[in-house]
Design an enzyme around this catalytic site. Structure first.
Site, PDB file in Angstrom:
ATOM      1  N   CYS A  97       0.818  -1.216   0.000  1.00  0.00           N
ATOM      2  CA  CYS A  97       0.000   0.000   0.000  1.00  0.00           C
ATOM      3  C   CYS A  97       0.852   1.265   0.000  1.00  0.00           C
ATOM      4  O   CYS A  97       0.693   2.142  -0.840  1.00  0.00           O
ATOM      5  CB  CYS A  97      -0.929  -0.030   1.205  1.00  0.00           C
ATOM      6  SG  CYS A  97      -1.925   1.433   1.363  1.00  0.00           S
TER       7      CYS A  97
ATOM      8  N   HIS B 173     -25.113  23.309   2.213  1.00  0.00           N
ATOM      9  CA  HIS B 173     -25.296  23.768   0.840  1.00  0.00           C
ATOM     10  C   HIS B 173     -24.301  24.888   0.549  1.00  0.00           C
ATOM     11  O   HIS B 173     -24.133  25.770   1.377  1.00  0.00           O
ATOM     12  CB  HIS B 173     -26.721  24.301   0.650  1.00  0.00           C
ATOM     13  CG  HIS B 173     -26.934  24.904  -0.701  1.00  0.00           C
ATOM     14  ND1 HIS B 173     -27.084  24.118  -1.825  1.00  0.00           N
ATOM     15  CD2 HIS B 173     -26.997  26.188  -1.108  1.00  0.00           C
ATOM     16  CE1 HIS B 173     -27.231  24.919  -2.876  1.00  0.00           C
ATOM     17  NE2 HIS B 173     -27.187  26.179  -2.471  1.00  0.00           N
TER      18      HIS B 173
HETATM   19  C1  LIG Z   1      -1.186  -0.062  -7.622  1.00  0.00           C
HETATM   20  C2  LIG Z   1      -2.038  -0.403  -6.432  1.00  0.00           C
HETATM   21  C3  LIG Z   1      -2.928   0.530  -5.942  1.00  0.00           C
HETATM   22  C4  LIG Z   1      -3.704   0.245  -4.834  1.00  0.00           C
HETATM   23  N1  LIG Z   1      -4.564   1.189  -4.371  1.00  0.00           N
HETATM   24  C5  LIG Z   1      -5.330   0.925  -3.302  1.00  0.00           C
HETATM   25  C6  LIG Z   1      -6.198   1.916  -2.775  1.00  0.00           C
HETATM   26  O1  LIG Z   1      -6.257   3.027  -3.272  1.00  0.00           O
HETATM   27  N2  LIG Z   1      -6.948   1.593  -1.700  1.00  0.00           N
HETATM   28  C7  LIG Z   1      -6.900   0.347  -1.129  1.00  0.00           C
HETATM   29  O2  LIG Z   1      -7.621   0.098  -0.154  1.00  0.00           O
HETATM   30  N3  LIG Z   1      -6.082  -0.600  -1.586  1.00  0.00           N
HETATM   31  C8  LIG Z   1      -5.295  -0.348  -2.657  1.00  0.00           C
HETATM   32  N4  LIG Z   1      -4.430  -1.300  -3.107  1.00  0.00           N
HETATM   33  C9  LIG Z   1      -4.407  -2.615  -2.415  1.00  0.00           C
HETATM   34  C10 LIG Z   1      -3.591  -2.514  -1.129  1.00  0.00           C
HETATM   35  O3  LIG Z   1      -2.282  -2.101  -1.435  1.00  0.00           O
HETATM   36  C11 LIG Z   1      -3.561  -3.864  -0.431  1.00  0.00           C
HETATM   37  O4  LIG Z   1      -4.882  -4.320  -0.247  1.00  0.00           O
HETATM   38  C12 LIG Z   1      -2.889  -3.755   0.919  1.00  0.00           C
HETATM   39  O5  LIG Z   1      -1.567  -3.300   0.794  1.00  0.00           O
HETATM   40  C13 LIG Z   1      -2.902  -5.105   1.644  1.00  0.00           C
HETATM   41  O6  LIG Z   1      -2.282  -4.957   2.868  1.00  0.00           O
HETATM   42  P1  LIG Z   1      -1.575  -6.179   3.612  1.00  0.00           P
HETATM   43  O7  LIG Z   1      -1.100  -5.632   4.907  1.00  0.00           O
HETATM   44  O8  LIG Z   1      -2.469  -7.352   3.617  1.00  0.00           O
HETATM   45  O9  LIG Z   1      -0.341  -6.600   2.674  1.00  0.00           O
HETATM   46  P2  LIG Z   1       0.812  -5.808   1.946  1.00  0.00           P
HETATM   47  O10 LIG Z   1       0.568  -4.362   1.912  1.00  0.00           O
HETATM   48  O11 LIG Z   1       1.030  -6.519   0.657  1.00  0.00           O
HETATM   49  O12 LIG Z   1       2.066  -6.025   2.894  1.00  0.00           O
HETATM   50  C14 LIG Z   1       2.648  -7.271   3.104  1.00  0.00           C
HETATM   51  C15 LIG Z   1       4.073  -7.074   3.571  1.00  0.00           C
HETATM   52  O13 LIG Z   1       4.576  -8.314   4.025  1.00  0.00           O
HETATM   53  C16 LIG Z   1       5.925  -8.423   3.636  1.00  0.00           C
HETATM   54  N5  LIG Z   1       6.273  -9.852   3.645  1.00  0.00           N
HETATM   55  C17 LIG Z   1       5.760 -10.835   2.871  1.00  0.00           C
HETATM   56  N6  LIG Z   1       6.266 -12.022   3.203  1.00  0.00           N
HETATM   57  C18 LIG Z   1       7.120 -11.787   4.223  1.00  0.00           C
HETATM   58  C19 LIG Z   1       7.934 -12.615   5.011  1.00  0.00           C
HETATM   59  N7  LIG Z   1       7.933 -13.943   4.851  1.00  0.00           N
HETATM   60  N8  LIG Z   1       8.707 -12.043   5.951  1.00  0.00           N
HETATM   61  C20 LIG Z   1       8.691 -10.708   6.140  1.00  0.00           C
HETATM   62  N9  LIG Z   1       7.931  -9.875   5.443  1.00  0.00           N
HETATM   63  C21 LIG Z   1       7.134 -10.405   4.492  1.00  0.00           C
HETATM   64  C22 LIG Z   1       5.943  -7.791   2.275  1.00  0.00           C
HETATM   65  O14 LIG Z   1       7.260  -7.414   1.919  1.00  0.00           O
HETATM   66  C23 LIG Z   1       5.016  -6.602   2.484  1.00  0.00           C
HETATM   67  O15 LIG Z   1       5.730  -5.481   2.919  1.00  0.00           O
HETATM   68  C24 LIG Z   1      -3.610  -1.032  -4.208  1.00  0.00           C
HETATM   69  C25 LIG Z   1      -2.696  -1.979  -4.684  1.00  0.00           C
HETATM   70  C26 LIG Z   1      -1.917  -1.661  -5.782  1.00  0.00           C
HETATM   71  C27 LIG Z   1      -0.940  -2.676  -6.268  1.00  0.00           C
END
Ligand SMILES: Cc1cc2nc3c(=O)[nH]c(=O)nc-3n(C[C@H](O)[C@H](O)[C@H](O)COP(=O)(O)OP(=O)(O)OC[C@H]3O[C@@H](n4cnc5c(N)ncnc54)[C@H](O)[C@@H]3O)c2cc1C
Length: 468
Positions: free
Chosen positions: A42, A446
């Protein structure tokens, strides 16, 4: 060996929010992140950088309308893409810096390195310098997120055939960007480059773009984007994406009649969705079940089949959205603390940050129809709104679907200026089980764009909209 009450693997919006909530609840908390920068997809390659580029390109596209407002721009207005991308990176860096500050403030121990299970209570952290440290965890939260997915026959070379990650840092504006997949990410990034001067073609397998949203929103967004020059090939199945020499990408797609189209571009953005990410996690060593779709399996309490291990965010079932991951991060911390939190997944809003913005919460009209519930619909067009005329943002509408018998709001779907923020009113209303009449009787300042919500509610109540 360091020992913690809760270890969170992954520092995206799911992981870091969960870590903060755990710390607030008094747990000794650690977070493990394989990259040097915290914040996950994100902050680094998702929500924040895409919104930064959408904002910059929006400013540029607005210049075309300055003359209508009596503003004359003399001289050439030029894009400096390098600077635009550098600004985006500065926004990302500042935001990531904010997460470092929050980790410090909440006394959360940060481990930089790949986290992998040794067993159900131990995690090995493999660091960039080649060393490894094993830590002990009473509870673990898997928050490892997702990565871009592709189609089996596409070779992503990250130069010309790219994912959203590369699209956020291009060195030139494409001449012709062929986007595979008309979902949120493809459409948002498509609009960025369209505004900057690229020809943009979108190939979508389904019969409409943003197919998960109410059909009326897809229709209106398609209309507006076509007006802006984007080209659409819906109901087209991509058959091949090939690099031809240094700078040419050829995309072939087939329609329902078996006819093939060939699109030649200089870049192709593959935005066909994201896959849950568990590579290197060694979930099996802890005995944690991964589904056939690659998701960590969880029950309604976000608990895996191993009782002290939970999972949240993109790596589990449900919408791949930052705010969904955040809610789950909070919920898991509170469950570990013995509380009884709850998430209503029906009330997680979905937003597309194009201009006009698209936002929705609750059931689509297609879903309500399929459920057999008798319903009524009230709509209000932005062009009938004083504020929209004052600013010149006339596209779009607000549509409210309510139960025909009880008047309870079942879904709110909007496209237009600032709807990404307006949707919060609909979420609040639906959290409190508001009726359409409840919304229609609340005073809305408004002139504001929010008046469209009131008017749509009036329309849904007894077809009583005032300004149409
Ligand atoms: C271009 C784009 C635009 C987006 N825009 C939006 C938006 O406007 N609004 C919205 O709600 N969502 C948006 N999203 C989706 C959003 O980014 C994700 O839903 C969100 O980041 C998910 O959060 P998370 O914490 O589950 O995982 P992530 O943000 O994917 O974080 C997971 C983290 O875990 C780390 N990791 C993985 N495996 C390991 C390991 N074994 N050991 C240590 N670290 C590890 C990774 O490096 C990463 O930093 C967008 C996505 C993209 C690609």
């Amino acid at each position: 060996m360091s020992s913690f009450d809760v270890v969170i693997i992954g520092s995206g919006p799911g992981g870091y929010v969960s870590a903060i909530r755990c710390a607030q609840l008094g747990f000794k908390t650690a977070i493990v992140e394989k990259y040097n920068a915290l914040g996950g997809t994100c902050l680094n390659v998702g929500c924040i950088p895409s919104k930064a580029l959408l904002a910059s390109s929006h400013h540029y596209s607005e210049i075309a309308h300055f003359a209508d407002h009596g503003i004359e721009v003399s001289g050439e207005v030029k894009i400096n893409l390098e600077k635009m991308i550098a600004r985006k990176q500065a926004v990302v860096d500042q935001t990531v810096g904010g997460i470092n500050y929050l980790m410090d403030k909440n006394k959360i121990t940060v481990f930089n390195g790949l986290g992998s299970f040794v067993d159900a209570t131990h995690i090995a952290v493999a660091k960039a310098d080649g060393t490894s440290e094993t830590i002990e965890a009473k509870y673990t939260v898997i928050a490892t997120g997702s990565k871009p997915s592709s189609l089996p026959f596409i070779k992503i070379d990250k130069e010309r055939i790219i994912t959203s990650t590369e699209a956020l840092a291009l060195k030139e504006v494409p001449k012709h960007l062929v986007i595979i997949g008309g979902g949120v990410i493809g459409i948002e990034l498509g609009q960025v480059y369209l505004r900057l001067g690229a020809q943009v073609s979108v190939v979508e397998f389904m019969d409409r773009i943003i197919p998960g949203m109410d059909a009326s929103l897809s229709k209106e967004l398609t209309k507006v984007l076509k007006k802006q020059g984007m080209k659409f090939y819906v109901s087209h199945k991509v058959k091949s994406v090939e690099r031809n020499g240094d700078a040419v990408v050829v995309v072939q797609a087939e329609n329902a009649k078996g006819e093939t189209i060939t699109l030649e571009g200089d870049y192709s953005l593959v935005s066909v969705g994201r896959r849950p990410y568990t590579d290197g996690l060694n979930a099996d060593k802890a005995g944690v079940k991964i589904s056939d779709r690659g998701q960590v399996e969880v029950n309604d309490h976000l608990q895996t089949n191993v009782s002290n291990i939970y999972a949240i965010g993109d790596v589990v079932r449900g919408a791949m959205l930052a705010h969904k991951a955040e809610e789950e991060g909070t919920m898991v911390a509170e469950i570990i603390a013995g509380q009884k939190p709850h998430i209503d997944y029906n009330l997680i809003p979905g937003v597309v940050y194009t201009w006009p913005e698209v936002a929705a919460v609750g059931q689509t009209e297609e879903q309500v129809k399929a459920s057999g519930t008798e319903y009524k619909v009230g709509s209000f067009p932005f062009k009938a709104l004083g504020r929209a005329r004052a600013s010149g943002d006339l596209d779009g509408f607000v549509k409210i679907i309510a139960d025909a018998k009880t008047d309870e709001v079942l879904g709110v779907h909007m496209i237009g200026a600032r709807t990404a923020d307006l949707i919060a009113e609909a979420v609040t209303a639906m959290e409190f089980k508001a009726s359409a009449e409840d919304i229609s009787r609340m005073s809305h300042a408004h002139p504001t764009f929010a008046e469209a919500v009131k008017e749509a509610a009036l329309a849904a109540t007894e077809n009583r909209a005032i300004h149409v």
